[in-house]
Write a protein that holds these residues in place. Structure first.
Motif, short mmCIF file in Angstrom:
data_model
loop_
_atom_site.label_atom_id
_atom_site.label_comp_id
_atom_site.label_asym_id
_atom_site.label_seq_id
_atom_site.Cartn_x
_atom_site.Cartn_y
_atom_site.Cartn_z
N PRO A 70 0.80 -1.16 -0.17
CA PRO A 70 -0.15 0.06 0.01
C PRO A 70 0.91 1.35 -0.02
CG PRO A 70 0.15 -0.94 2.33
CD PRO A 70 0.77 -2.02 1.34
N GLN A 71 0.21 2.60 -0.35
CA GLN A 71 0.88 3.51 -0.48
C GLN A 71 1.21 3.94 0.99
OE1 GLN A 71 2.13 4.96 -3.15
NE2 GLN A 71 1.23 3.56 -4.31
N ASP A 72 0.27 3.84 1.91
CA ASP A 72 0.53 4.29 3.31
C ASP A 72 0.66 3.12 4.05
OD1 ASP A 72 1.03 5.74 5.68
OD2 ASP A 72 -1.35 6.20 5.99
N PRO A 73 1.52 2.62 4.55
CA PRO A 73 1.76 1.06 5.35
C PRO A 73 1.38 1.39 6.55
CG PRO A 73 4.14 2.27 5.14
CD PRO A 73 2.97 3.21 4.18
N GLY A 85 -0.32 3.45 8.53
CA GLY A 85 -0.04 4.89 9.28
C GLY A 85 1.40 5.21 9.44
N GLN A 86 2.32 4.47 9.14
CA GLN A 86 3.65 4.64 9.59
C GLN A 86 4.46 5.52 8.45
OE1 GLN A 86 5.70 0.86 10.06
NE2 GLN A 86 4.10 0.42 11.53
N ASP A 88 5.50 11.08 10.34
CA ASP A 88 5.52 11.39 11.57
C ASP A 88 5.11 10.46 12.39
OD1 ASP A 88 5.55 14.03 10.81
OD2 ASP A 88 3.64 14.42 10.28
N PHE A 89 5.49 8.90 12.15
CA PHE A 89 5.00 7.85 13.02
C PHE A 89 6.01 7.94 14.17
CE2 PHE A 89 5.84 3.58 14.17
CZ PHE A 89 4.56 3.40 14.73
N GLY A 90 5.46 7.97 15.37
CA GLY A 90 6.53 7.68 16.39
C GLY A 90 7.09 9.09 17.06
N LYS A 91 6.46 10.17 16.59
CA LYS A 91 6.62 11.27 17.01
C LYS A 91 5.44 11.82 18.10
CE LYS A 91 9.48 12.89 13.30
NZ LYS A 91 9.53 14.08 12.40
#
Length: 112
Positions: free
Chosen positions: A18-21, A23-24, A27-30
C-alpha cells in the motif's frame, strides 16, 4: 485455463504494497507538545495523591485495639451504639412467635 489454475495463480501473486503502510508515515512515533503537557500534569497529580495518602496513613494507629478505639470514640457515637443495642433488646423481647400450621392436609386452591 481451468478454475484450479486460476486460483493457484491468484494465490501465488505477491500482494501490492500500500501507499501508506499502516499509518507509519514520516510523523510515525513522534509526539506532540500536548503529550508532554499531559504527562507533566499526570505526574503532578500522582505526587499530590501520594502526599495525601501518606497523610491519611500517618493518622492510622499501628495496632487496631478495640478498647482504645471505644475509649477514643466521641460521645455521640457511644450514645448511638447504646440506643441501637437497647432497641435490639426491646425488639427481641416484644417479638411473639407466630403459631406454625401443623395441618397435614395441603391447602387446595381454586382454579378457574
Amino acid at each position: 485455463m481451468s478454475a484450479q489454475e486460476t486460483v493457484a495463480l491468484v494465490l501465488a501473486q505477491a500482494p501490492v504494497p500500500p501507499q501508506d503502510p499502516g499509518g507509519q508515515g514520516e510523523d510515525f512515533g513522534k509526539s506532540s507538545p500536548l503529550g508532554l503537557v499531559l504527562l507533566i500534569v499526570f505526574a503532578i497529580a500522582v505526587v499530590f495523591l501520594i502526599r495525601s495518602m501518606t497523610k491519611h496513613l500517618k493518622k492510622l494507629p499501628v495496632v487496631f485495639d478495640e478498647e482504645k478505639a471505644n475509649a477514643a470514640a466521641p460521645a455521640h457515637v457511644k450514645r448511638a451504639e447504646a440506643e441501637a443495642a437497647k432497641r435490639a433488646e426491646d425488639s427481641e423481647a416484644t417479638e411473639t412467635p407466630e403459631p406454625e400450621e401443623t395441618s397435614s392436609k395441603p391447602s387446595q386452591a381454586k382454579t378457574d
